[in-house]
Design a protein around this motif. Sequence first.
Motif, PDB file in Angstrom:
ATOM      1  N   LEU A   1       7.966  -6.260   5.855  1.00 10.92           N
ATOM      2  CA  LEU A   1       7.087  -5.219   5.438  1.00 10.92           C
ATOM      3  C   LEU A   1       6.001  -5.095   5.974  1.00 10.92           C
ATOM      4  CD1 LEU A   1       7.127  -3.375   2.937  1.00 10.92           C
ATOM      5  CD2 LEU A   1       6.357  -5.027   1.531  1.00 10.92           C
ATOM      6  N   TRP A   2       5.649  -4.183   6.597  1.00 12.70           N
ATOM      7  CA  TRP A   2       4.289  -3.807   7.242  1.00 12.70           C
ATOM      8  C   TRP A   2       3.412  -3.075   6.560  1.00 12.70           C
ATOM      9  CZ3 TRP A   2       4.091  -6.154  12.287  1.00 12.70           C
ATOM     10  CH2 TRP A   2       5.233  -6.652  12.767  1.00 12.70           C
ATOM     11  N   SER A   3       2.104  -3.320   6.652  1.00 10.48           N
ATOM     12  CA  SER A   3       1.021  -2.469   5.921  1.00 10.48           C
ATOM     13  C   SER A   3       0.470  -1.324   6.502  1.00 10.48           C
ATOM     14  CB  SER A   3       0.060  -3.163   5.396  1.00 10.48           C
ATOM     15  OG  SER A   3      -0.887  -3.811   6.374  1.00 10.48           O
ATOM     16  N   ARG A   4       1.426  -0.693   7.295  1.00  8.59           N
ATOM     17  CA  ARG A   4       0.993   0.831   7.850  1.00  8.59           C
ATOM     18  C   ARG A   4       2.323   1.420   8.164  1.00  8.59           C
ATOM     19  NH1 ARG A   4       1.351   0.903  13.401  1.00  8.59           N
ATOM     20  NH2 ARG A   4       1.022  -1.209  14.596  1.00  8.59           N
TER      21      ARG A   4
ATOM     22  N   GLY B   1       0.752  -1.207   0.042  1.00  8.02           N
ATOM     23  CA  GLY B   1       0.181  -0.112   0.055  1.00  8.02           C
ATOM     24  C   GLY B   1       0.800   1.283  -0.143  1.00  8.02           C
ATOM     25  N   SER B   2       0.147   2.424   0.072  1.00 11.06           N
ATOM     26  CA  SER B   2       0.834   3.675   0.083  1.00 11.06           C
ATOM     27  C   SER B   2       1.412   4.146   1.428  1.00 11.06           C
ATOM     28  CB  SER B   2       0.106   4.753  -0.524  1.00 11.06           C
ATOM     29  OG  SER B   2      -1.046   4.869   0.373  1.00 11.06           O
ATOM     30  N   SER B   3       0.847   3.397   2.313  1.00 12.69           N
ATOM     31  CA  SER B   3       1.516   3.715   3.827  1.00 12.69           C
ATOM     32  C   SER B   3       2.000   2.282   4.337  1.00 12.69           C
ATOM     33  CB  SER B   3       0.650   4.048   4.712  1.00 12.69           C
ATOM     34  OG  SER B   3       0.216   5.656   4.543  1.00 12.69           O
ATOM     35  N   PHE B   4       3.465   2.183   4.733  1.00 13.19           N
ATOM     36  CA  PHE B   4       3.833   0.960   5.163  1.00 13.19           C
ATOM     37  C   PHE B   4       5.107   1.070   5.850  1.00 13.19           C
ATOM     38  CE2 PHE B   4       5.586   2.183   1.000  1.00 13.19           C
ATOM     39  CZ  PHE B   4       6.991   1.775   1.001  1.00 13.19           C
ATOM     40  N   THR B   5       5.890   0.091   6.179  1.00 13.95           N
ATOM     41  CA  THR B   5       7.125   0.207   6.926  1.00 13.95           C
ATOM     42  C   THR B   5       7.971  -1.074   6.475  1.00 13.95           C
ATOM     43  OG1 THR B   5       6.240   1.031   9.078  1.00 13.95           O
ATOM     44  CG2 THR B   5       8.349   0.140   9.013  1.00 13.95           C
ATOM     45  N   ALA B   6       9.085  -0.833   6.127  1.00 15.93           N
ATOM     46  CA  ALA B   6       9.892  -1.773   5.470  1.00 15.93           C
ATOM     47  C   ALA B   6      11.134  -1.715   6.451  1.00 15.93           C
ATOM     48  CB  ALA B   6      10.382  -1.671   4.278  1.00 15.93           C
ATOM     49  N   GLU B   7      11.724  -2.997   6.998  1.00 19.19           N
ATOM     50  CA  GLU B   7      12.934  -2.981   7.734  1.00 19.19           C
ATOM     51  C   GLU B   7      13.599  -4.268   7.649  1.00 19.19           C
ATOM     52  OE1 GLU B   7      11.895  -3.551  12.050  1.00 19.19           O
ATOM     53  OE2 GLU B   7       9.932  -4.606  11.541  1.00 19.19           O
TER      54      GLU B   7
END
Length: 223
Positions: free
Chosen positions: A176-179, A39-45
């Motif tokens: 990868l998180w979807s917010r 999506g357009s708001s996510f967190t990648a670590e």
Amino acid sequence: MTPLILLVSSALANGNAISFDGLANNNPDQVVLGTLNAGSSFTAEVWVQFDEINTFNTLFEAVNPMTSRNAFYLGYVRNQWQIEANDDSVIEGDSCADGVALCTPYSVSVDTPYHVAVVVDGADFELYVNGVLEDSSTMTAPIFGSLAVWGMGADSDNGSSFTSDRMDGMQDELRLWSRAFTAAEVQCTQNYALTGAEPDLYAAYPMDEAPGFPSTADVTGNG
């Protein structure tokens, strides 16, 4: 959420990490993860440790195979962390002044683990290193759709093969998180192993396969 504690030293020392040799040879190291769209708001670590610091070091990127355009890129380029969003150029490190990249000078050392997280909330980008907010910027949100192919350890200049700007070192625990995470959430989860069932967890690769295993699994079950 009841995760198990994952100490940084044990995550790397136990061998449960992907190792890249950084060589341009007939058997280049890269991991192709397929199409991902959080999506357009996510967190990648991800956790990263360099064996050698090259001029261009790709951690991961999402590339559109039709246009060769980087929808999203994270690397260590010319002694700075670099995040790209919808960059038309296939050359890393040339877009820091073009409004499509967040370039943050940072001195890294070999044989030292770093946790790097990118938080994207629409057009707002934040870069965290070891749980500390290092930089932020406003850019166009990455466009993934159903095409963007994710790769680790090497960059794609043609939209299909990941063969350039290779890193020499290890990566572990790509998530990868979807917010968009808060700073507290980045700090809370970075040292912990996940079950794969955590809310808003879109994809997670613990890299715990046996040495020499040819693939790595997404533990969320999302494929």
